[in-house]
Design a protein around this motif. Sequence first.
Motif, mmCIF file in Angstrom:
data_model
loop_
_atom_site.group_PDB
_atom_site.id
_atom_site.type_symbol
_atom_site.label_atom_id
_atom_site.label_comp_id
_atom_site.label_asym_id
_atom_site.label_seq_id
_atom_site.Cartn_x
_atom_site.Cartn_y
_atom_site.Cartn_z
ATOM 1 N N LEU A 340 26.912 27.431 30.693
ATOM 2 C CA LEU A 340 27.724 28.005 31.771
ATOM 3 C C LEU A 340 27.683 29.526 31.657
ATOM 4 O O LEU A 340 27.687 30.066 30.558
ATOM 5 N N ASP A 341 27.623 30.199 32.804
ATOM 6 C CA ASP A 341 27.555 31.660 32.768
ATOM 7 C C ASP A 341 28.930 32.288 32.589
ATOM 8 O O ASP A 341 29.078 33.299 31.935
ATOM 9 N N ALA A 342 29.944 31.689 33.225
ATOM 10 C CA ALA A 342 31.290 32.277 33.127
ATOM 11 C C ALA A 342 32.331 31.180 33.301
ATOM 12 O O ALA A 342 32.083 30.179 33.980
ATOM 13 N N GLU A 347 32.095 25.840 38.775
ATOM 14 C CA GLU A 347 32.022 24.770 37.775
ATOM 15 C C GLU A 347 33.361 24.632 37.042
ATOM 16 O O GLU A 347 33.862 23.530 36.828
ATOM 17 N N LYS A 413 28.206 29.557 39.102
ATOM 18 C CA LYS A 413 27.770 30.353 37.936
ATOM 19 C C LYS A 413 28.755 31.439 37.512
ATOM 20 O O LYS A 413 29.220 31.448 36.402
#
Lengths: 653, 179
Positions: A340-342, A347, A413
């Motif tokens: 996961l980006d952040a 998400e 993202k």
Amino acid sequence: MSEIGRLSVLLAFLCSCFAVVSIAWGLRTGMAGPLKSGRRAVWMVCGLTLLAIIVLERALIARDFSFRYVAEHTSLDLPPMYAFSSLWAGQEGSLLLWLFVLSAYGAAFLWSYRKRLDPFYDAVAMVVAGVMVFFTSLLTFVSPPFRILATPPADGNGLNPLLQDPGMMIHPPILYTGYVGFIIPFAFGIAVLLMNRTGTRWIEEVRRWTLFCWMFLGFGVLLGARWAYVELGWGGYWGWDPVENASLMPWLVGTAFLHSVMVEQRRGMMKTWNVALIVLTFELSIFGTFLTRSGVLTSVHSFTESNIGPWFLGFILISSTIATALILYRKALLESENRLDAVVSREGSFLFNNVLFLALTFATFLGTTFPVLSEAVTGAKISVSAPFFNRVNVPIALALLLLTGAGPVLSWKRVTASVLKRNFLIPVFVGVLATLVGLPFGLHGVYPIVCVFGAAFVIATIVMEFARGIQARKDVAEARGAMAVVSLVEKNKRRYGGYIVHFGMVMIFVGVLGSSVFQKEAHGPLLPGESLALGPYSLKLRGVENKPVANAQHTRAILDVSRGDKYLGPAYPAKAMYFKSQQPMTEIALRQTPAEDLYLILGGVNEDGSASIQAYINPLVSLIWVGGIVMVLGTLIALADRMRLKREEKLGA
Amino acid sequence: MRPATWILIAALAAPGLLGGSPARANESASGKKDPARAITSQLICPCSCGEILSGCTCETGKAMQGYVDRELKSGKSKDQIEAALVNQYGEVILGAPKAKGFNLLVWVAPFLATAFGFLLASLILFRWVRRRVPAPSMPGDPGAGDAGRGGGVGPGTTSEQDLDALRARAEAELKRFRE
């Protein structure tokens, strides 16, 4: 004729067993013959169950009292349409309908994938056939619908008066279409684990099947609420009854799945979680049937209590154990592909949305089953009803409402501060403004205020999303007004169908708020000529009369209804005494407008000739029913989107 | 926002905030709160119908509604009436169990579960953020596993070195395709 019915059910049982064994053999050996035979056997079960239903319906409509089921659930004075719907009034008939819907799903599944030679689809059919074995064995050995009476009675016992309602003609079949439909996602999930299948195509297929039965279950739940509203005669539509809760729980978990599946499709994550949700949804739908049939809990909806509860409990235990063991065995298959980006992202919001849906399900499950648990531990009987659920479930539901607005405007993202500001500023402002506008109109208390804020917030985000979509697409922007919206929805049915579903949900929230918090009530005995005032309405009793109807005697009050100075006409709340059951039933009188319902109940006629009248104004209740229709429309639009499936097909090719 | 807008909002909100609203929740038709309904809406009808007493239309329900009405008029409080009913019928008459002893569990568990769920979800999210994707196909490609799912290299995130690697991969794939 009963022999044909009995034989059909027995053959259906044998065909189900054959389908499981034959497909399993075919999958193991790789031979096409057994797979083909197994598929044909699934078709056969559908045909045989339909035949059994035709035999039973013929007996019900002809009032053939040599059939025990017919004698128990119909009578000569029963109108034909209710004789038809008696099929699902008793346990054996309900199980037969269950099996028919189940086998119809099996047949529909095979028809949908008839051109696919992939054995994976045979594995799915095998799981469906496995569940068929359970239901056909119940109908063959435990609860057979074609038992014959040695001495047929001259007349039957009649149908439960509560089930003599037009809504009952469609409510159970629609509810069953939802409940039973979850077998297909479950079968897909188990087949993926059995066949060690990777890829994302199956998850899109599962999403579509889930969406289909989710829509039916949701609509069925609302039809049940509508039935309770007009038939039970207590002024409300949702009483947190165990059977109502049982139908809500799989819907809640199904909703959680429909959100988290997007994370899997976009990011290849939450795979184990999604399979677990599919399994849980199916198990809860079986649990609902267990609650309705077992009689472990008191319910206004339990018309068919019996001793088959342990069978259902056993099935739930076995199927959930197999599913859990498979999930653990294939853990590697379900590993996430991504990172996961952040944390603050779409998400992340879906994960929290899932937590809330599961929390709501858990609270409902615990509250529903707690009387049994408490009695087992303390020995004392307790009730867990609306006062509990309203206090515990409402705050969780309101948190979900707020997330309904927040989730869709968070980007995948990563979400930057500028995006947050751009997407949230206007909706928050609209929410605050709506709350402030509501205050002078009697908006009090934390929950109503949060509900109004949340509803306005969600609607603002939806409107903004549509506006942005129209602006972003040149071809759409050229269209005007409603056509631009239609054109936008056509471009991305899945996304905008989802927004329409959210809009319908908001309508339901507002309808529930209006009809519960702002409900007004008046009651009292009225002598002819006397009036009862309720808000702007005046109810003047003209008199009481007896009126025979098809199979009951109605004692009805004639009330002249006025709103202000305007005479609206007469209303006839009544007490019905059904000839067969000799039970007094409430027949409400309802005057519906988009803004409010005037709901009238005749409590009874007293010795002095006065009529006990109970009257309610239920504001905005129409929004609940319209919201349900909007949700169905939104789901149909989302279902019409086959873009992703085609893309997956291309990639797979 | 202009001062005039704030004044408008304040004017709209003032009656509500000061309590001068034209309608109130759970009011009876006369505009006064119905104390009997406040009690009966928290009780279950003692017959086997299982309905909330305030909305129950069965004979037992109507008799019980009358009983609560009479007791209120005789000056008894809500607690006294509830206690008398619990004494007679047991705790089963209450729509929700009292939050004590074992029954405290049903009140606490949903909120504990929700809090635990949030905590767990937060931990999982942070773990996902920190996680390294096993053997990413390209250096600097945050969406390595996104192929075909709308993921991939985002704008402004690809370095020159990454672009070289991407070009090399594209050439290798083209070569394989030609073969």
